[in-house]
Enzyme design. Structure first.
Site, PDB file in Angstrom:
ATOM      1  N   GLU A   1       0.800  -1.222   0.000  1.00 10.29           N
ATOM      2  CA  GLU A   1       0.000   0.000   0.000  1.00 10.29           C
ATOM      3  C   GLU A   1       0.835   1.275   0.000  1.00 10.29           C
ATOM      4  OE1 GLU A   1      -1.048  -2.644   1.732  1.00 10.29           O
ATOM      5  OE2 GLU A   1      -3.087  -2.955   1.003  1.00 10.29           O
TER       6      GLU A   1
ATOM      7  N   HIS B   1     -10.580  -4.543  10.506  1.00  9.13           N
ATOM      8  CA  HIS B   1     -11.170  -4.306   9.190  1.00  9.13           C
ATOM      9  C   HIS B   1     -12.480  -3.529   9.269  1.00  9.13           C
ATOM     10  CE1 HIS B   1      -8.354  -7.552   8.373  1.00  9.13           C
ATOM     11  NE2 HIS B   1      -8.389  -7.184   7.101  1.00  9.13           N
TER      12      HIS B   1
END
Lengths: 363, 427
Positions: free
Chosen positions: A99, A168
């Site tokens: 990322e 998450h």
């Protein structure tokens, strides 16, 4: 191999993505049908996002997409479905799981005048890249004295999904919303998604575009205007989704659904709630909220994020600072996610986020 | 020919292996020669200042990993060598001026100087195309000037003045030009951004590459390796440039750290070797389309890491003094020029004076600070208001209706670059 890689990383949500019907918010559709007529188009949020990107990539050769599984796999949530087939691997680029690296590459490409759409599989993973988003994308224009613009869009699902536990299930609206130099958008409907994503792609500033996984499969009516390739919604403007005179409810993303449903419940008791869909977190359309509060004299702010230092806290503070404060007949109420890392078990998860009955109760 | 002391080459016998770590060997293990005066003139010197002649670099100027080393034969002109000399001297003078201004408390915050590393910045500029892109970390002043900026612009920025290249909003670490992308303050973050610039060059089919620079310190950041991986995967024209001014890593052979990306270690104290390596890298990435390459310049920083670091805790004063007196890039080039009969001591002193005068003039040209509130959002797309430090401090309102201005008790407005700026807010 790609799918195995993905499954191991994000198994729970992926299986949800394959079964979109399973993720429909239970009360979402009845609230919306009010607006639809049989002649109107409907479109899911997923389709609207996909169409927005397709139109902008057709319009501008400089627009490209990069992210994990966006090309061959058609997107972890199928938001980029078909784009690689149409535009090729040059413009729809699968990245490794890296990322910070690919967010940096997106920023570097934007510095050179390309218009990258950087997809994060979820914004939870963008935490790995937050330095590139905040420091490289958000601040360079200022630090360069206006010499180096950064027209990049960071997009992906934000906030809690279903049953994926604490790491998450995080809403980053307040995080990015606190950074001058970033624009932050949190759309709700398919129309929001199409108009705002197109505006975000054309915006010369870095835009953080916060989608919601649970809304991807939800259908919304699309006006004729919204179906046009020229349809843009201004970033920084809220939308009054339902007019009312007794109380103002401000919400963004999935909480707009619950707020509209709560307003329906209240209507049965004769209470007319005004529901404002924020659409944009930064700039924040405080004027629309002030105007509404001066009419209704009551304000409830609903969000899926944590309570402390959140979007609701900011709206509350700005209202207290404004002339609308004198119009309030009661303290501002905040309905937020609970101050707890998101639990896994269904019964616990339910207790962690606002839903329609809770909002109705508060109202 | 005078030969100065060298630091070399315990590691040279096994250049392609990862050597065991030992602080005592830190310098000697760095591999290539770090002398600045071992290049030799081949044949006769031409009369003309613009006619090329041939030099032979020292055999230990380069070592390579997974690729050939650059040629030791260099074609160059008198003019080019004199320009290199003048530019290196000017860059050093500028950094010395920054040092003095900092010590006079006229520069705030961070200030990282590159005195001793001039052969890298100036040498790079002589090897690359004007349209190539360069991005580096916080030790950025010389690059900002050489890539199209001005000394006045850099020093003005350090002083926080309007004349600064970022209008005083960026400071020492954030200076940009159309081909130079900073000037980045977060160690290592510029490396993927540089790979992104190369991505854009490839996307557009441009015959250019990007030099993504970092220090040996930043080389340990995870995102540097992330950038390596994607650059190799996508065959991006990225030259990853490590300025090794003597760092600490498990593998100090920085040119070997790209995994499948080939690398060259370069004597970064000799500007002629540095330029030759950059030309090689450009040819590799652009002409040959071979994808990324690592360049490690073995160089030496005379000062500390920043103004708050004396630079003598992790190395001795004697070591710094020795490098300064024996391997200085400017003195090295000076010796070449005099020995080969290209310039006399007097000629070079004249260039020194010109460099000093240029920098002195730039120092005097600082002006007042610009408005705090511009450039947050792209011109014309700004929000209608931004909050000041308290409720009534409303520093700017764009397109705000007059009624809302009156509501706030605004007494006057000025318009600058499309912005309405509130001059006074009444009680």
């Amino acid at each position: 191999m790609n799918s195995r890689l993905l499954l191991s990383r994000f198994g729970a949500s992926l299986s949800a993505a394959r079964r979109p019907a399973a993720r429909l918010p239970r009360h979402a559709l009845p609230a919306i049908r009010r607006y639809a007529t049989s002649e109107q188009h409907t479109m899911t949020v997923r389709e609207a996002l996909n169409l927005a990107m397709e139109e902008e990539m057709t319009r501008d050769e400089n627009v490209f997409i990069l992210g994990e599984e966006v090309a061959r796999y058609n997107g972890a949530y199928k938001v980029t479905k078909g784009l690689m087939d149409k535009f090729g691997e040059k413009r729809v680029v699968d990245t490794p799981i890296t990322e910070m690296g690919f967010a940096g590459i997106a920023v570097g490409a934007a510095f050179q005048g390309l218009r990258p759409i950087c997809e994060f599989m979820t914004f939870n993973f963008a935490m790995q890249a937050i330095d590139q988003i905040v420091n490289s994308a958000g601040k360079t224009y200022y630090m360069s004295g206006g010499n180096v613009p950064c027209p990049v869009v960071f997009r992906g699902p934000n906030g809690a999904a279903s049953g994926v536990a604490a790491q998450h299930s995080h809403d980053y609206a307040a995080w990015y919303g606190s950074i001058p130099g970033l624009k932050v958008v949190s759309p709700w409907s398919a129309e929001d998604c199409k108009g705002l994503l197109k505006s975000a792609i054309r915006d010369p500033n870095p835009v953080v575009f916060l989608e919601n996984e649970m809304l991807y499969g939800v259908s919304f009516p699309m006006s004729q205007e919204a179906m046009s390739a020229d349809f843009l919604l201004p970033i920084g403007k809220a939308k009054v989704e339902k007019e009312g005179s007794d109380v103002t409810i401000v919400a963004h993303s999935k909480m707009v659904t619950h707020s509209l449903e709560a307003a329906e419940e209240l209507a049965k008791e004769g209470i007319k709630a005004e529901v404002i869909n924020l659409r944009s977190i930064r700039p924040l359309d405080i004027d629309t909220i002030i105007k509404s509060v001066k009419k209704t004299n009551r304000l409830v702010v609903v969000e899926g994020g944590f309570p402390m230092f959140g979007v609701g806290s900011e709206i509350c503070a700005q209202i207290v600072e404004s002339e609308a404060f004198d119009y309030l007949d009661a303290p501002v109420e905040r309905v937020t996610g609970a101050d707890v890392p998101t639990p896994y078990a269904t019964n616990l998860e339910t207790l962690a986020f606002p839903d329609t009955p809770l909002i109705t109760k508060i109202l | 020919m005078a030969s100065l002391a060298r630091v070399r080459l315990a590691g040279r016998a096994m250049p392609r292996t990862h050597l065991a770590s030992s602080p005592a060997l830190a310098l000697s293990r760095r591999g290539v020669a770090t002398t600045a005066d071992t290049t030799q003139l081949q044949g006769a010197l031409p009369e003309s200042a613009t006619e090329p002649f041939t030099l032979k670099l020292h055999e230990d100027s380069f070592q390579s990993y997974l690729c050939d080393t650059p040629s030791l034969d260099v074609s160059i002109t008198k003019d080019e060598l004199l320009t290199m000399y003048k530019q290196m001297q000017t860059m050093r003078r500028m950094e010395m001026a920054a040092d003095a201004l900092y010590k006079a408390k006229m520069i705030r915050g961070f200030c990282h100087l590159a005195i001793g590393q001039e052969a890298v910045s100036v040498g790079m500029e002589h090897g690359i195309d004007p349209n190539d892109r360069v991005i580096t970390g916080y030790r950025c002043h010389p690059f900002a000037v050489l890539r199209g900026g001005t000394i006045k612009g850099v020093l003005g920025e350090l002083l926080g003045r309007q004349a600064g290249m970022s209008n005083g909003k960026g400071g020492s670490m954030h200076i940009f030009t159309p081909t130079f992308f900073g000037g980045n303050g977060i160690v290592g973050a510029q490396v993927p951004v540089g790979a992104g610039a190369a991505f854009a060059q490839k996307y557009r089919g441009e015959k250019n590459c990007t030099f993504a620079m970092y220090g040996d310190g930043a080389s340990n950041q995870g995102q540097v390796f992330e950038a390596f991986n994607m650059a190799k995967l996508w065959n991006l024209p990225t030259i990853f440039v490590c300025e090794n001014n003597n760092g600490r890593s498990s593998n100090t052979q920085y040119f070997t750290r790209g995994d499948r990306i080939p690398g060259i270690q370069v004597n970064g104290m000799d500007i002629i070797a540095a330029t030759q390596a950059v030309k090689y890298a450009r040819n590799w990435a652009v002409d040959q389309d071979n994808g990324p390459l690592l360049l490690e310049f073995v160089t030496y920083r005379y000062g500390g890491h920043s103004m708050s670091d004396p630079g003598t805790t992790y190395r001795t004063r004697e070591e710094v003094q020795r490098m300064r007196s024996t391997q200085d890039p400017i003195r090295g080039l000076q010796r070449y020029l005099e020995e080969w009969g290209i310039a006399t001591e007097q000629d070079l002193k004249k260039l020194d004076k010109e460099a000093k005068a240029e920098v002195d003039k730039a120092v005097e040209e600082a002006k007042a600070l610009k408005d705090l509130w511009t450039d947050i959002y792209y011109k014309g797309t700004e929000p209608t208001s931004m909050r000041g430090r308290e409720r009534e401090e409303v520093p700017l309102l764009l397109n705000a209706p007059l009624t809302s201005l009156r509501r706030l008790g605004v007494s006057g407005l000025s318009v600058e670059r499309g912005w309405c700026r509130v001059l006074g807010v009444g009680a």
